[in-house]
Design a protein around this motif. Structure first.
Motif, PDB file in Angstrom:
ATOM      1  N   LEU A 179       0.840  -1.191   0.000  1.00 47.08           N
ATOM      2  CA  LEU A 179       0.000   0.000   0.000  1.00 47.08           C
ATOM      3  C   LEU A 179       0.882   1.251   0.000  1.00 47.08           C
ATOM      4  N   THR A 180       0.420   2.283  -0.706  1.00 49.93           N
ATOM      5  CA  THR A 180       1.095   3.584  -0.733  1.00 49.93           C
ATOM      6  C   THR A 180       0.250   4.585   0.054  1.00 49.93           C
ATOM      7  N   TRP A 181       0.914   5.418   0.841  1.00 45.15           N
ATOM      8  CA  TRP A 181       0.251   6.254   1.854  1.00 45.15           C
ATOM      9  C   TRP A 181      -0.600   7.358   1.230  1.00 45.15           C
ATOM     10  N   HIS A 182      -0.087   8.090   0.226  1.00 46.89           N
ATOM     11  CA  HIS A 182      -0.741   9.322  -0.238  1.00 46.89           C
ATOM     12  C   HIS A 182      -1.063   9.279  -1.730  1.00 46.89           C
ATOM     13  N   TRP A 183      -2.160   9.931  -2.095  1.00 47.23           N
ATOM     14  CA  TRP A 183      -2.470  10.200  -3.499  1.00 47.23           C
ATOM     15  C   TRP A 183      -3.259  11.491  -3.577  1.00 47.23           C
ATOM     16  N   SER A 184      -2.977  12.289  -4.612  1.00 46.16           N
ATOM     17  CA  SER A 184      -3.780  13.488  -4.842  1.00 46.16           C
ATOM     18  C   SER A 184      -3.970  13.678  -6.339  1.00 46.16           C
ATOM     19  N   PRO A 185      -5.039  14.368  -6.751  1.00 48.57           N
ATOM     20  CA  PRO A 185      -5.271  14.592  -8.183  1.00 48.57           C
ATOM     21  C   PRO A 185      -4.236  15.518  -8.809  1.00 48.57           C
ATOM     22  N   THR A 186      -3.555  16.308  -8.017  1.00 46.44           N
ATOM     23  CA  THR A 186      -2.534  17.215  -8.567  1.00 46.44           C
ATOM     24  C   THR A 186      -1.143  16.604  -8.543  1.00 46.44           C
ATOM     25  N   ASN A 187      -0.879  15.741  -7.586  1.00 48.00           N
ATOM     26  CA  ASN A 187       0.464  15.180  -7.437  1.00 48.00           C
ATOM     27  C   ASN A 187       0.520  13.663  -7.565  1.00 48.00           C
ATOM     28  N   GLY A 188      -0.633  13.031  -7.752  1.00 44.53           N
ATOM     29  CA  GLY A 188      -0.640  11.580  -7.893  1.00 44.53           C
ATOM     30  C   GLY A 188       0.018  10.902  -6.703  1.00 44.53           C
ATOM     31  N   PHE A 189       0.876   9.906  -7.004  1.00 45.30           N
ATOM     32  CA  PHE A 189       1.612   9.193  -5.965  1.00 45.30           C
ATOM     33  C   PHE A 189       3.024   9.757  -5.801  1.00 45.30           C
ATOM     34  N   ALA A 190       3.209  11.035  -6.071  1.00 45.05           N
ATOM     35  CA  ALA A 190       4.547  11.631  -6.113  1.00 45.05           C
ATOM     36  C   ALA A 190       5.306  11.472  -4.798  1.00 45.05           C
ATOM     37  N   LEU A 191       4.607  11.466  -3.671  1.00 42.68           N
ATOM     38  CA  LEU A 191       5.309  11.303  -2.395  1.00 42.68           C
ATOM     39  C   LEU A 191       5.911   9.906  -2.265  1.00 42.68           C
ATOM     40  N   ASP A 192       5.312   8.927  -2.943  1.00 44.19           N
ATOM     41  CA  ASP A 192       5.886   7.585  -3.079  1.00 44.19           C
ATOM     42  C   ASP A 192       6.255   6.966  -1.727  1.00 44.19           C
ATOM     43  N   HIS A 193       5.358   7.111  -0.761  1.00 42.74           N
ATOM     44  CA  HIS A 193       5.624   6.597   0.585  1.00 42.74           C
ATOM     45  C   HIS A 193       4.952   5.233   0.728  1.00 42.74           C
ATOM     46  N   GLU A 194       5.707   4.171   0.491  1.00 43.41           N
ATOM     47  CA  GLU A 194       5.173   2.827   0.672  1.00 43.41           C
ATOM     48  C   GLU A 194       5.041   2.527   2.161  1.00 43.41           C
ATOM     49  N   ILE A 195       3.963   1.869   2.540  1.00 44.29           N
ATOM     50  CA  ILE A 195       3.685   1.590   3.956  1.00 44.29           C
ATOM     51  C   ILE A 195       4.233   0.213   4.291  1.00 44.29           C
ATOM     52  N   ARG A 196       5.392   0.213   4.895  1.00 37.92           N
ATOM     53  CA  ARG A 196       6.027  -1.031   5.327  1.00 37.92           C
ATOM     54  C   ARG A 196       6.275  -0.950   6.825  1.00 37.92           C
ATOM     55  N   GLY A 197       6.201  -2.089   7.515  1.00 39.15           N
ATOM     56  CA  GLY A 197       6.238  -2.088   8.970  1.00 39.15           C
ATOM     57  C   GLY A 197       7.603  -2.429   9.532  1.00 39.15           C
ATOM     58  N   TRP A 198       7.664  -2.445  10.837  1.00 36.92           N
ATOM     59  CA  TRP A 198       6.637  -2.382  11.869  1.00 36.92           C
ATOM     60  C   TRP A 198       6.422  -0.940  12.308  1.00 36.92           C
ATOM     61  N   ASN A 199       5.169  -0.546  12.420  1.00 34.18           N
ATOM     62  CA  ASN A 199       4.827   0.811  12.807  1.00 34.18           C
ATOM     63  C   ASN A 199       3.354   0.843  13.208  1.00 34.18           C
ATOM     64  N   GLU A 200       2.743   2.010  13.146  1.00 36.30           N
ATOM     65  CA  GLU A 200       1.345   2.183  13.563  1.00 36.30           C
ATOM     66  C   GLU A 200       0.328   1.773  12.520  1.00 36.30           C
ATOM     67  N   CYS A 201       0.765   1.249  11.368  1.00 32.21           N
ATOM     68  CA  CYS A 201      -0.112   1.123  10.200  1.00 32.21           C
ATOM     69  C   CYS A 201      -0.733  -0.258  10.006  1.00 32.21           C
ATOM     70  N   LEU A 202      -0.606  -1.154  10.978  1.00 33.68           N
ATOM     71  CA  LEU A 202      -1.234  -2.471  10.826  1.00 33.68           C
ATOM     72  C   LEU A 202      -2.717  -2.335  10.528  1.00 33.68           C
ATOM     73  N   ILE A 203      -3.386  -1.408  11.197  1.00 35.59           N
ATOM     74  CA  ILE A 203      -4.828  -1.239  11.010  1.00 35.59           C
ATOM     75  C   ILE A 203      -5.174  -0.916   9.567  1.00 35.59           C
ATOM     76  N   ALA A 204      -4.294  -0.213   8.858  1.00 40.00           N
ATOM     77  CA  ALA A 204      -4.558   0.131   7.454  1.00 40.00           C
ATOM     78  C   ALA A 204      -4.612  -1.124   6.597  1.00 40.00           C
ATOM     79  N   TYR A 205      -3.724  -2.063   6.847  1.00 35.28           N
ATOM     80  CA  TYR A 205      -3.733  -3.313   6.078  1.00 35.28           C
ATOM     81  C   TYR A 205      -4.929  -4.186   6.440  1.00 35.28           C
ATOM     82  N   VAL A 206      -5.309  -4.190   7.710  1.00 36.37           N
ATOM     83  CA  VAL A 206      -6.487  -4.965   8.098  1.00 36.37           C
ATOM     84  C   VAL A 206      -7.732  -4.418   7.415  1.00 36.37           C
ATOM     85  N   LEU A 207      -7.901  -3.107   7.413  1.00 30.58           N
ATOM     86  CA  LEU A 207      -9.060  -2.509   6.765  1.00 30.58           C
ATOM     87  C   LEU A 207      -9.021  -2.725   5.253  1.00 30.58           C
ATOM     88  N   ALA A 208      -7.839  -2.599   4.657  1.00 35.05           N
ATOM     89  CA  ALA A 208      -7.723  -2.807   3.214  1.00 35.05           C
ATOM     90  C   ALA A 208      -8.097  -4.231   2.824  1.00 35.05           C
TER      91      ALA A 208
END
Length: 431
Positions: A179-208
């Motif tokens: 999963l990639t953290w950010h997307w916008s209609p003006t910048n797309g995935f330009a921030l290119d921040h892939e969500i890899r662990g271990w961190n606070e983001c487990l819930i994002a993968y469970v919901l996805a």
């Protein structure tokens, strides 16, 4: 919410455990009730000990934690159930009119109009992780407010629609196994921040994985999140072996944010026992503060807890390997379920030693640094929310029971290979 006269901090510290926990939770809940945005009722990102901000900025992740705090308030009778539902409906009305990005919400928005307020120059669109914290709370609210009344039916219907419309698979960028953290209609995935662990983001993968219409396959979790550089640890710190995470465990919010809803008790997959992980993470953080290798003033068995918060120089993710002497009360308080005796000692110590410098209209201030005689005059939503929620999970398990009973979540956890007492009898997904 009717308030009794606020006791002096020293008197508060002398209360029995349960009375003290009730008082801390209830005072902290005020951030999400009296301190909320006056139009939408959504949670502000931050406020101060003396005044609310004179802007319309609200925070999506904090609003998710606030929805969970609203459940606690209704369940404990701090506010009437009908008033809690009315507030929830107002929040949902703002979300329904807000600008969204493939169903995702931005980190910050205008609480009056729902317009996006950019977080940074290129972070001006959908924020997957903040949206995940939001839905963690909203889905708990859908589960709790289950009565057959017009207002509660309306709330459930809007939450379900928003949840079903969120395109989690969009953030795999045409099938990437992460999963990639950010997307916008003006910048797309330009921030290119892939969500890899271990961190606070487990819930994002469970919901996805749990999404009924836009779910991601299990290998996005197994090849993405669990392939992070700091996912597996296995090293020993201060006599405690840490299964997952960076050296020394990282900031304590790693063990709080995803686990406001996810019940770590008995939660396991091929990588870890998550109760063992969170207890070990807390113990390493605590033992580091007791050892106090840098000699910071105040640190010890009664004064501990390093996590992301304000500090004398700004906002920093404090941890044993990034320690400037700042203690964040949310760190110890939100760890009550993992270290109950140590958390209660810290709670009483903060009140007795620092009094009104750390305790005010919305509970404990965000942080303090004794070495520099600095005490925050701020409250931050993503720090206040876990205090209410994680204390409640220790007392009754309320939010854990609600979240783990959600049918889509149960199916998503099984899909990812988790086991838990809550999942017994849940059928395996069809592949």
């Amino acid at each position: 919410m009717a308030r009794s006269k606020r006791p002096a901090p020293a008197a508060l510290a002398d209360l029995p455990d349960d009375a003290l926990l009730e008082a801390v939770q209830r005072q902290t809940f005020g951030f999400f009730w009296e301190g909320a945005h006056p139009v939408s009722g959504m949670a502000r990102d931050r406020t101060t000990t003396t005044a609310d901000p004179d802007n319309d900025l609200v925070a999506l992740g904090a609003t998710g934690f606030g929805a969970m705090a609203l459940i606690v308030a209704a369940d404990r009778g701090w506010v009437k159930r009908e008033a809690a539902v009315e507030r929830l409906v107002r929040i949902l009305a703002c979300l329904d009119r807000a600008t969204c990005y493939h169903g995702f919400f931005p980190h910050f928005m205008n609480g009056d109009t729902g317009a996006t307020i950019r977080f940074s120059r290129k972070d001006d669109g959908g924020d997957l992780v903040e949206t995940a914290f939001l839905f963690q709370g909203l889905l708990c609210a859908r589960q709790y407010f289950d009565r057959d009344t017009p207002a509660e039916r309306q709330a459930r219907d809007v939450i379900t629609r928003l949840w079903r419309e969120t395109e989690w698979s969009w953030h795999t960028r045409d099938g990437r196994k992460v999963l990639t953290w950010h997307w916008s209609p003006t910048n797309g995935f330009a921030l290119d921040h892939e969500i890899r662990g271990w961190n606070e983001c487990l819930i994002a993968y469970v919901l996805a994985a749990s999404s009924p219409l836009y779910g991601v396959p299990a290998d996005v979790y197994h090849r993405g999140y669990t392939n992070g550089r700091d996912f597996t640890n296995g090293r020993t710190y201060h006599g405690t072996t840490l299964p997952l995470g960076p050296d020394h465990g990282g900031p304590l919010f790693f063990s709080h944010y995803s686990f406001c809803g996810l019940d770590p008790r008995g939660l396991k997959d091929r990588y870890a026992d998550y109760w063992q992980q969170n207890v070990a993470h807390t113990r390493v953080n605590y033992d580091y503060c007791v050892a106090n290798p840098q000699g910071h003033e105040g640190y010890g068995p009664d004064c501990w807890g390093l996590t992301a918060s304000d500090d004398p120089d700004g906002y920093v993710a404090h941890a044993p390997d990034n320690d400037n002497g700042t203690i964040s009360p949310t760190a110890a308080l939100s760890s009550l379920c993992y270290a109950p005796a140590e958390s209660m000692r810290a709670m009483r110590h903060f009140l007795r030693r620092h009094g009104d410098r750390v305790w005010g209209r919305f509970g404990f201030v965000d942080a303090f640094c004794e070495s520099r005689d600095w005490f925050a005059d701020t409250y931050i939503g993503i720090d206040q929310g876990p205090i209410v929620v994680m204390i409640e999970n220790h007392r009754t398990g309320l939010l854990w029971k609600l979240f783990m009973a959600i049918p889509e979540i149960k199916a998503g956890l099984v899909k990812l290979g988790f086991t838990s007492p809550h999942l017994e009898g849940t059928p395996a997904p069809i592949t």
